[in-house]
Design a protein around this motif. Structure first.
Motif, PDB file in Angstrom:
ATOM      1  N   LEU A 189       1.029  -1.196  -0.027  1.00 47.79           N
ATOM      2  CA  LEU A 189      -0.096  -0.039   0.019  1.00 47.79           C
ATOM      3  C   LEU A 189       0.639   1.240   0.019  1.00 47.79           C
ATOM      4  CD1 LEU A 189      -2.893  -1.119   2.560  1.00 47.79           C
ATOM      5  CD2 LEU A 189      -2.890  -0.894  -0.002  1.00 47.79           C
ATOM      6  N   LEU A 246       2.157   2.203  -3.512  1.00 46.29           N
ATOM      7  CA  LEU A 246       1.096   2.634  -4.418  1.00 46.29           C
ATOM      8  C   LEU A 246       0.882   4.073  -3.941  1.00 46.29           C
ATOM      9  CD1 LEU A 246      -1.739  -0.401  -4.136  1.00 46.29           C
ATOM     10  CD2 LEU A 246      -0.129   0.478  -6.175  1.00 46.29           C
ATOM     11  N   LEU A 247       0.943   4.210  -2.660  1.00 43.98           N
ATOM     12  CA  LEU A 247       1.024   5.796  -2.455  1.00 43.98           C
ATOM     13  C   LEU A 247       1.966   6.483  -2.897  1.00 43.98           C
ATOM     14  CD1 LEU A 247      -0.990   7.819  -0.848  1.00 43.98           C
ATOM     15  CD2 LEU A 247       0.284   7.036   1.184  1.00 43.98           C
ATOM     16  N   VAL A 267       2.760  18.056   1.973  1.00 46.30           N
ATOM     17  CA  VAL A 267       1.674  17.595   3.017  1.00 46.30           C
ATOM     18  C   VAL A 267       1.693  16.046   3.389  1.00 46.30           C
ATOM     19  CG1 VAL A 267      -0.911  17.653   3.681  1.00 46.30           C
ATOM     20  CG2 VAL A 267       0.362  19.539   2.661  1.00 46.30           C
ATOM     21  N   VAL A 268       1.684  15.158   2.353  1.00 47.65           N
ATOM     22  CA  VAL A 268       1.561  13.885   2.538  1.00 47.65           C
ATOM     23  C   VAL A 268       2.990  13.276   3.120  1.00 47.65           C
ATOM     24  CG1 VAL A 268       1.352  11.509   1.609  1.00 47.65           C
ATOM     25  CG2 VAL A 268      -0.071  13.461   0.752  1.00 47.65           C
ATOM     26  N   ALA A 306       5.034  15.153   5.003  1.00 50.70           N
ATOM     27  CA  ALA A 306       5.224  15.738   6.473  1.00 50.70           C
ATOM     28  C   ALA A 306       4.233  14.908   7.128  1.00 50.70           C
ATOM     29  CB  ALA A 306       4.731  17.118   6.526  1.00 50.70           C
ATOM     30  N   ALA A 307       3.168  14.419   6.773  1.00 50.94           N
ATOM     31  CA  ALA A 307       1.918  13.586   7.696  1.00 50.94           C
ATOM     32  C   ALA A 307       2.729  12.322   7.647  1.00 50.94           C
ATOM     33  CB  ALA A 307       0.819  13.529   6.913  1.00 50.94           C
ATOM     34  N   VAL A 344       5.274  12.324  10.345  1.00 47.57           N
ATOM     35  CA  VAL A 344       4.640  12.340  11.865  1.00 47.57           C
ATOM     36  C   VAL A 344       4.054  10.883  12.304  1.00 47.57           C
ATOM     37  CG1 VAL A 344       2.893  13.128  13.299  1.00 47.57           C
ATOM     38  CG2 VAL A 344       4.016  14.547  11.737  1.00 47.57           C
ATOM     39  N   LEU A 345       3.181  10.215  11.290  1.00 47.21           N
ATOM     40  CA  LEU A 345       2.694   9.136  11.732  1.00 47.21           C
ATOM     41  C   LEU A 345       3.510   7.829  11.750  1.00 47.21           C
ATOM     42  CD1 LEU A 345      -0.559   9.407   9.369  1.00 47.21           C
ATOM     43  CD2 LEU A 345      -0.341   9.798  11.859  1.00 47.21           C
ATOM     44  N   GLN A 396       6.684   8.280  12.594  1.00 49.95           N
ATOM     45  CA  GLN A 396       7.804   8.090  13.877  1.00 49.95           C
ATOM     46  C   GLN A 396       7.102   8.628  15.309  1.00 49.95           C
ATOM     47  OE1 GLN A 396      10.689   7.437  13.225  1.00 49.95           O
ATOM     48  NE2 GLN A 396      11.216   7.981  11.406  1.00 49.95           N
ATOM     49  N   PHE A 397       6.028   9.177  14.974  1.00 50.49           N
ATOM     50  CA  PHE A 397       5.303   9.647  16.135  1.00 50.49           C
ATOM     51  C   PHE A 397       4.358   8.634  16.920  1.00 50.49           C
ATOM     52  CE2 PHE A 397       2.866  13.033  18.564  1.00 50.49           C
ATOM     53  CZ  PHE A 397       3.859  13.626  19.087  1.00 50.49           C
ATOM     54  N   THR A 453      -0.422  -1.584  10.982  1.00 51.29           N
ATOM     55  CA  THR A 453      -0.391  -1.154   9.308  1.00 51.29           C
ATOM     56  C   THR A 453      -0.400   0.362   9.125  1.00 51.29           C
ATOM     57  OG1 THR A 453      -1.625  -3.285   9.108  1.00 51.29           O
ATOM     58  CG2 THR A 453      -1.723  -1.758   7.145  1.00 51.29           C
ATOM     59  N   TYR A 454      -1.309   0.921  10.044  1.00 48.52           N
ATOM     60  CA  TYR A 454      -1.395   2.396  10.145  1.00 48.52           C
ATOM     61  C   TYR A 454      -0.204   3.066   9.920  1.00 48.52           C
ATOM     62  CZ  TYR A 454      -3.995   6.594  10.920  1.00 48.52           C
ATOM     63  OH  TYR A 454      -4.227   8.003  10.858  1.00 48.52           O
ATOM     64  N   ILE A 473       2.451   2.056   6.668  1.00 47.81           N
ATOM     65  CA  ILE A 473       2.231   2.505   5.308  1.00 47.81           C
ATOM     66  C   ILE A 473       3.136   3.830   4.944  1.00 47.81           C
ATOM     67  CG2 ILE A 473       0.606   3.470   3.602  1.00 47.81           C
ATOM     68  CD1 ILE A 473      -1.542   1.440   4.637  1.00 47.81           C
ATOM     69  N   PRO A 474       2.899   4.683   6.007  1.00 52.70           N
ATOM     70  CA  PRO A 474       3.855   5.875   5.872  1.00 52.70           C
ATOM     71  C   PRO A 474       5.343   6.056   6.088  1.00 52.70           C
ATOM     72  CG  PRO A 474       2.123   6.205   7.797  1.00 52.70           C
ATOM     73  CD  PRO A 474       1.963   4.767   7.330  1.00 52.70           C
TER      74      PRO A 474
END
Lengths: 308, 274
Positions: free
Chosen positions: A100, A103-104, A120-121, A123-124, A127-128, A130-131, A180-181, A184-185
């Motif tokens: 996934l 693909l992104l 934006v993607v 940076a988001a 965050v997601l 590492q954070f 999984t959340y 992906i990032p």
């Protein structure tokens, strides 16, 4: 940020001046070595010593002395099961996250390279990836917890009870979803450089030679992207294998995975000798992560050839 | 050919929006759920009570003293960790490049080592080291700085190293030295200004990492933002979700600023200009 204007030769000698040898070879860089002493001392105290404590503790008995008992106890069924679950959790979330995330990543590469969307993607994602930790556990409790937004919506409006067969959010299936959340990032961050390395000219070249889109992907892009993709997948595996905070905040009863087993060994005052068993489990984790990272480094070398 | 390219661009745009749409829902849903969760009043009404309390520091520290302590501890840790990381790492990396190129591989290996040692494993080994730290400096939560500096080494090293690779350090240093500058002047007034954005990005990453750290703080029985949030989650879930969301948004704004400030010019590869 370049504050320096480039002269053709900034250290060219003025006429009539005998040039000094540009790089004086210092045979004994004793003075220079002093400059790195603080850094090395710090790394020894806070990184090397802790690692040695784990390695030595794993082979130390409760009353001191060398023993193989702790390492042998890794073969206990409950610890083996925990390692198995950890590896399964990491492998599944690494694979799903890699596919996934790739693909992104590809969707981002086809957008403008320094457009707002991509920034934006990215940076988001940073965050997601590492954070995560505790925050993500709470995010999912607010979403599909017992009184979560989605849970209530489905129960009241659609008439579906997602917890009819038990509250799976606080068990292994929940961990799969939440991990999984953040996988992906991480994939987006790690895999973007490789995707950026694929040049549109190659595709044009393939097309001008009469190649179809499918042929281009199968014979040009995929073989090039395979090593970095595998490498990134390994990195994702190591990442979720080492993750602790999300699981600790989500699972309060039982210790389904190795990091939580180690928590149990660290915080249990009841059983003496658990401390060194914890160190043996920690050593087991180091071994798994080290193997994975070594393979990752090998693949990095391969893809570095053309990413340059 | 132009027609083919236009058709491909259209296909790519369609693909892009489908992927972004589907994954966007997956990623935004939990965040929106958090927002919804924190604005639930009694009897399903909409209320901003939680957010009002969060913005009111004196009242917050009265209502949830543990949370206030945690936030204060995290801010202290952020400042100290950024300071210690930069002081320890930046001069060392510059120095190794200029004077001890043979040590570069060793320093790189040491800096990237924390990536292969999970935080949970590091805690196990840090416990005895921290027994000494507590003995010498007391058990304040600010002492977590020492462990955090190790955790951020890989990220900080990478950005500083990338910044140094982008400039010709050797030539700059030699030029300054030949004009009579001492080594301190070279590092402080010649090299540092040239890698300002790299140092800045190392600092930003450090802030984000320290704000999100839980493992070490929790298992060494010290406090910070995440430990406090986790503790609060057992009693007041709404408040803990609000603080989590606020921290997440803060970290996002930090990283977005970073990508707008630095990186714009640094990340263009030489390929694109050729």
């Amino acid at each position: 940020m370049a504050l320096v204007t480039h002269h053709p030769d900034p250290v060219a000698p003025a006429p009539g001046v005998r040039p000094l040898p540009a790089r004086r070879r210092i045979r004994l860089p004793g003075g220079a070595l002093l400059g790195v002493v603080p850094f090395f001392a710090y790394v020894v105290v806070f990184l090397a010593i802790p690692t040695l404590v784990v390695a030595i503790g794993a082979f130390t008995g409760d009353s001191g002395g060398f023993t193989l008992d702790n390492v042998a106890r890794l073969g206990d069924s409950y610890i083996l099961t925990a390692f198995g679950r950890s590896i399964l959790l990491s492998a599944v979330t690494a694979l799903v996250g890699a596919v996934l995330g790739a693909l992104l990543g590809y969707a981002l590469v086809t957008a403008k390279p320094d457009g707002l969307l991509r920034r934006v993607v990215t940076a988001a994602s940073g965050v997601l990836a590492q954070f995560g930790g505790v925050t993500l556990a709470f995010a999912f409790i607010a979403t599909i917890g017992l009184s979560g937004f989605v849970t209530e919506f489905l129960r009241d409006r659609v008439g579906v009870d997602i917890y009819a067969s038990g509250v799976w959010l606080f068990e292994l299936p929940g961990l799969l979803l939440v991990y999984t959340y953040f996988q992906i990032p991480l994939m987006v961050i790690v895999f973007l450089p490789a995707l950026d390395g694929i040049r549109p000219q190659w595709r044009e070249a393939a097309a001008s030679l009469g190649g179809s889109t499918w042929q281009y992907w199968r014979m040009v892009a995929m073989p090039l992207l395979a090593p970095p993709f595998l490498g990134a997948t390994l990195l994702l595996f190591a990442n979720s294998f080492s993750a602790y905070a999300t699981a600790a905040a989500l699972v309060s009863q039982g210790s389904p995975i190795v990091p939580l087993q180690i928590r149990g060994a660290l915080t249990s005052e009841v059983v003496l000798g658990q401390q060194n068993l914890g160190k043996a489990m920690a050593l087991g984790m180091i071994v798994v992560v080290a193997i994975v990272m070594w393979l990752y480094a090998l693949l990095q070398k391969r893809s570095a050839k053309w990413l340059g | 050919m132009a027609g083919v390219i236009r058709r491909r661009a259209r296909r790519q745009r369609l693909f892009r929006w489908i992927v972004l749409g589907v994954l966007g829902v997956f990623f935004l849903l939990p965040l929106l759920a958090m927002l919804e969760f924190t604005t639930r009043g009694t009897g399903g009404s909409f209320s901003l009570e939680t957010w009002r309390l969060l913005a009111d520091w004196p009242k917050l520290s009265q209502t949830y003293p543990d949370l206030a302590t945690g936030i204060a501890a995290s801010l202290g840790q952020v400042l100290l960790t950024v300071g210690l990381t930069l002081v320890l790492l930046v001069p060392t990396v510059i120095w190794v490049r200029l004077r001890l190129p043979r040590l570069r591989r060793v320093v790189e290996f040491l800096c990237l080592l924390p990536l292969t040692i999970p935080a949970i494993v590091l805690v196990v080994g840090l416990a005895p080291v921290y027994a000494w730290v507590t003995y010498l400096l007391g058990g304040s939560s600010l002492t977590l700085t020492f462990a955090y500096t190790i955790l951020v080494l890989p990220y900080a090293y990478r950005s500083v190293d990338a910044g140094l690779s982008a400039i010709d350090v050797r030539t700059l240093a030699e030029a300054a030295r030949s004009l009579g500058a001492g080594w301190t002047t070279v590092i402080w007034r010649v090299v540092l200004p040239n890698i300002r954005s790299a140092v800045l990005s190392a600092a930003f990453l450090t802030v984000a990492l320290v704000l999100g750290e839980f493992t070490i703080a929790s298992l060494l029985n010290r406090t910070n933002l995440q430990v406090a949030v986790n503790l609060l989650g057992k009693s007041s879930a709404t408040m803990s979700v609000a603080v989590s969301l606020a921290a997440l948004v803060l970290a996002f704004v930090l990283l977005l600023l970073l990508s707008l400030v630095g990186g714009g010019r640094r990340r263009t590869s030489p390929k694109e200009t050729s």
